[in-house]
Scaffold this motif. Structure first.
Motif, PDB file in Angstrom:
ATOM      1  N   ALA A 112       2.537  -4.237  -6.039  1.00  0.00           N
ATOM      2  CA  ALA A 112       3.724  -3.524  -6.715  1.00  0.00           C
ATOM      3  C   ALA A 112       3.848  -1.918  -5.140  1.00  0.00           C
ATOM      4  N   ILE A 113       2.640  -1.792  -4.455  1.00  0.00           N
ATOM      5  CA  ILE A 113       2.665  -1.024  -3.375  1.00  0.00           C
ATOM      6  C   ILE A 113       2.559  -1.331  -2.176  1.00  0.00           C
ATOM      7  N   GLU A 114       2.495  -2.338  -1.374  1.00  0.00           N
ATOM      8  CA  GLU A 114       3.144  -2.870  -0.188  1.00  0.00           C
ATOM      9  C   GLU A 114       4.618  -4.005   0.343  1.00  0.00           C
ATOM     10  N   PRO A 115       4.677  -4.190  -1.287  1.00  0.00           N
ATOM     11  CA  PRO A 115       5.808  -5.077  -0.346  1.00  0.00           C
ATOM     12  C   PRO A 115       6.898  -3.978  -0.307  1.00  0.00           C
ATOM     13  N   HIS A 116       7.050  -2.990  -1.151  1.00  0.00           N
ATOM     14  CA  HIS A 116       8.210  -2.172  -0.893  1.00  0.00           C
ATOM     15  C   HIS A 116       7.857  -1.096  -0.152  1.00  0.00           C
ATOM     16  N   SER A 117       6.963  -0.682   0.608  1.00  0.00           N
ATOM     17  CA  SER A 117       6.673   0.609   1.220  1.00  0.00           C
ATOM     18  C   SER A 117       6.911  -0.007   2.386  1.00  0.00           C
ATOM     19  N   LEU A 118       6.168  -1.444   2.785  1.00  0.00           N
ATOM     20  CA  LEU A 118       6.663  -1.842   4.333  1.00  0.00           C
ATOM     21  C   LEU A 118       7.800  -1.883   4.678  1.00  0.00           C
ATOM     22  N   PRO A 119       9.191  -2.330   3.840  1.00  0.00           N
ATOM     23  CA  PRO A 119      10.455  -2.502   4.791  1.00  0.00           C
ATOM     24  C   PRO A 119      10.758  -1.221   4.552  1.00  0.00           C
ATOM     25  N   ILE A 120      10.381   0.331   3.358  1.00  0.00           N
ATOM     26  CA  ILE A 120      10.404   1.496   4.136  1.00  0.00           C
ATOM     27  C   ILE A 120      10.174   1.883   5.477  1.00  0.00           C
ATOM     28  N   SER A 154     -11.185   5.680  -8.658  1.00  0.00           N
ATOM     29  CA  SER A 154     -12.914   6.392  -9.681  1.00  0.00           C
ATOM     30  C   SER A 154     -13.043   7.718  -9.681  1.00  0.00           C
ATOM     31  N   ASP A 155     -14.645   7.739  -9.860  1.00  0.00           N
ATOM     32  CA  ASP A 155     -15.105   9.321  -9.730  1.00  0.00           C
ATOM     33  C   ASP A 155     -15.725   9.700  -8.341  1.00  0.00           C
ATOM     34  N   ARG A 156     -15.451   9.023  -7.277  1.00  0.00           N
ATOM     35  CA  ARG A 156     -15.940   9.357  -6.238  1.00  0.00           C
ATOM     36  C   ARG A 156     -14.478   8.561  -4.826  1.00  0.00           C
ATOM     37  N   PHE A 157     -14.916   8.459  -4.067  1.00  0.00           N
ATOM     38  CA  PHE A 157     -14.531   8.084  -2.903  1.00  0.00           C
ATOM     39  C   PHE A 157     -14.467   6.523  -3.356  1.00  0.00           C
ATOM     40  N   THR A 158     -14.080   4.926  -3.371  1.00  0.00           N
ATOM     41  CA  THR A 158     -14.489   4.101  -3.621  1.00  0.00           C
ATOM     42  C   THR A 158     -13.213   3.129  -2.202  1.00  0.00           C
ATOM     43  N   VAL A 159     -13.551   1.926  -1.974  1.00  0.00           N
ATOM     44  CA  VAL A 159     -12.398   0.560  -0.962  1.00  0.00           C
ATOM     45  C   VAL A 159     -11.570   0.006  -1.846  1.00  0.00           C
ATOM     46  N   ALA A 160     -11.323   1.144  -3.357  1.00  0.00           N
ATOM     47  CA  ALA A 160     -10.202   0.957  -3.807  1.00  0.00           C
ATOM     48  C   ALA A 160      -9.279   2.092  -3.474  1.00  0.00           C
ATOM     49  N   ASP A 161      -9.674   3.090  -3.068  1.00  0.00           N
ATOM     50  CA  ASP A 161      -9.207   4.479  -2.430  1.00  0.00           C
ATOM     51  C   ASP A 161      -8.087   3.583  -1.584  1.00  0.00           C
ATOM     52  N   LEU A 162      -9.411   3.327  -0.507  1.00  0.00           N
ATOM     53  CA  LEU A 162      -9.082   2.539   1.070  1.00  0.00           C
ATOM     54  C   LEU A 162      -7.685   1.954   0.852  1.00  0.00           C
ATOM     55  N   MET A 163      -8.573   0.507  -0.292  1.00  0.00           N
ATOM     56  CA  MET A 163      -7.078  -0.503   0.034  1.00  0.00           C
ATOM     57  C   MET A 163      -5.622  -0.150  -0.562  1.00  0.00           C
ATOM     58  N   VAL A 164      -5.770   1.320  -1.521  1.00  0.00           N
ATOM     59  CA  VAL A 164      -4.281   1.608  -2.215  1.00  0.00           C
ATOM     60  C   VAL A 164      -3.486   2.491  -0.877  1.00  0.00           C
ATOM     61  N   ALA A 165      -4.426   2.888  -0.663  1.00  0.00           N
ATOM     62  CA  ALA A 165      -4.227   4.264   0.531  1.00  0.00           C
ATOM     63  C   ALA A 165      -3.687   3.872   1.727  1.00  0.00           C
ATOM     64  N   GLU A 166      -3.718   2.286   2.503  1.00  0.00           N
ATOM     65  CA  GLU A 166      -3.433   2.104   3.271  1.00  0.00           C
ATOM     66  C   GLU A 166      -1.930   1.633   3.091  1.00  0.00           C
ATOM     67  N   CYS A 167      -2.200   0.321   1.857  1.00  0.00           N
ATOM     68  CA  CYS A 167      -0.775  -0.281   1.723  1.00  0.00           C
ATOM     69  C   CYS A 167       0.431   0.947   1.316  1.00  0.00           C
ATOM     70  N   LEU A 168      -0.140   2.098   1.043  1.00  0.00           N
ATOM     71  CA  LEU A 168       1.189   3.040   0.601  1.00  0.00           C
ATOM     72  C   LEU A 168       1.127   3.576   2.260  1.00  0.00           C
ATOM     73  N   ARG A 169       0.384   3.672   3.370  1.00  0.00           N
ATOM     74  CA  ARG A 169       1.030   4.550   4.183  1.00  0.00           C
ATOM     75  C   ARG A 169       1.755   4.389   4.731  1.00  0.00           C
ATOM     76  N   TYR A 170       2.340   3.021   4.984  1.00  0.00           N
ATOM     77  CA  TYR A 170       3.584   2.855   5.095  1.00  0.00           C
ATOM     78  C   TYR A 170       4.861   3.450   4.684  1.00  0.00           C
ATOM     79  N   ALA A 171       4.889   4.309   3.967  1.00  0.00           N
ATOM     80  CA  ALA A 171       5.802   5.265   3.321  1.00  0.00           C
ATOM     81  C   ALA A 171       5.140   6.491   2.594  1.00  0.00           C
ATOM     82  N   GLN A 172       4.795   6.396   3.508  1.00  0.00           N
ATOM     83  CA  GLN A 172       4.439   7.868   3.702  1.00  0.00           C
ATOM     84  C   GLN A 172       5.676   8.950   4.455  1.00  0.00           C
ATOM     85  N   GLY A 173       6.489   8.645   4.924  1.00  0.00           N
ATOM     86  CA  GLY A 173       7.107   9.094   5.549  1.00  0.00           C
ATOM     87  C   GLY A 173       8.331   9.327   4.699  1.00  0.00           C
TER      88      GLY A 173
END
Length: 209
Positions: A112-120, A154-173
């Protein structure tokens, strides 16, 4: 012994960030993408994704790749999940339910994230960028609803945050997209303010573009 193959300017940034978070002992073998070299097969070419030695690790010639004993993993998010569980501690899922949630977030990031964030990030066509932003907005609506009133997935920073954040990073601009999802934008800023991310990003910035 853990050996990670890849360069910072690739999806290897994800497990490299995680390794910086955990401090796990590992060997990092820099491997550059073959398409970035004029002649990947030249005698003086750096180790790259077309090098025979690397193809022996990952025959499809993509980075990252991880070797952990007899286990070989070649998908960045699978590598992150494995390393988090191996390291234990707060980044790792604390039980089976949280493991399933982390796996769900990994698949969400990949579909849901990387296939669209990377082309951006990569496209030079404004129409393509806006079309992909509209598609990404659907995934971001889900993320925004979940993060409203929360600091982390979750209730703290976990691997889930890291994975989603890195896939979304492409579109943060894409400012309109980020402004339309303030809880998500704030969460992404918190993720990237972590010292381990900053260390990874500094190393990435030092690599040749």
């Amino acid at each position: 012994m853990i050996t990670l193959y890849g360069c910072y300017r690739s999806r290897a940034s994800r497990p490299l960030w995680l390794l910086a978070e955990t401090g796990m002992e590992h060997t990092h073998v820099p491997v550059i993408q073959a398409y970035r070299l004029p002649d990947p097969g030249a005698p003086d070419a750096p180790v790259n994704t077309a090098s025979p030695g690397f193809l022996a690790v990952n025959p499809i010639g993509q980075i990252p790749a991880l070797v952990d004993g007899d286990l070989v993993l070649t998908e960045s998010l699978a590598i992150c999940l494995h390393l988090a569980r191996r390291a234990g501690g707060p980044l790792a899922p604390k039980d089976e339910a949280e493991l399933s949630a982390c796996e769900n977030w990994a698949l969400f990031a990949a579909t849901a994230i990387e296939p669209h964030s990377l082309p951006i990030l990569q496209s030079q066509d404004p129409q393509v960028v806006e079309a992909e932003a509209a598609k990404l907005a659907r995934g971001l609506a889900r993320l925004e609803a979940h993060l409203t009133g929360r600091d982390w997935l979750s209730d703290r920073f976990t691997v889930a945050d890291l994975m989603v954040a890195e896939c979304l990073r492409y579109a943060q601009g894409h400012k309109p997209l980020m402004e339309a999802h303030p809880a998500t934008a704030s969460w992404l800023a918190r993720c990237q303010a972590r010292p381990a991310f900053q260390a990874m990003w500094q190393a990435r910035s030092a690599e040749p573009a």
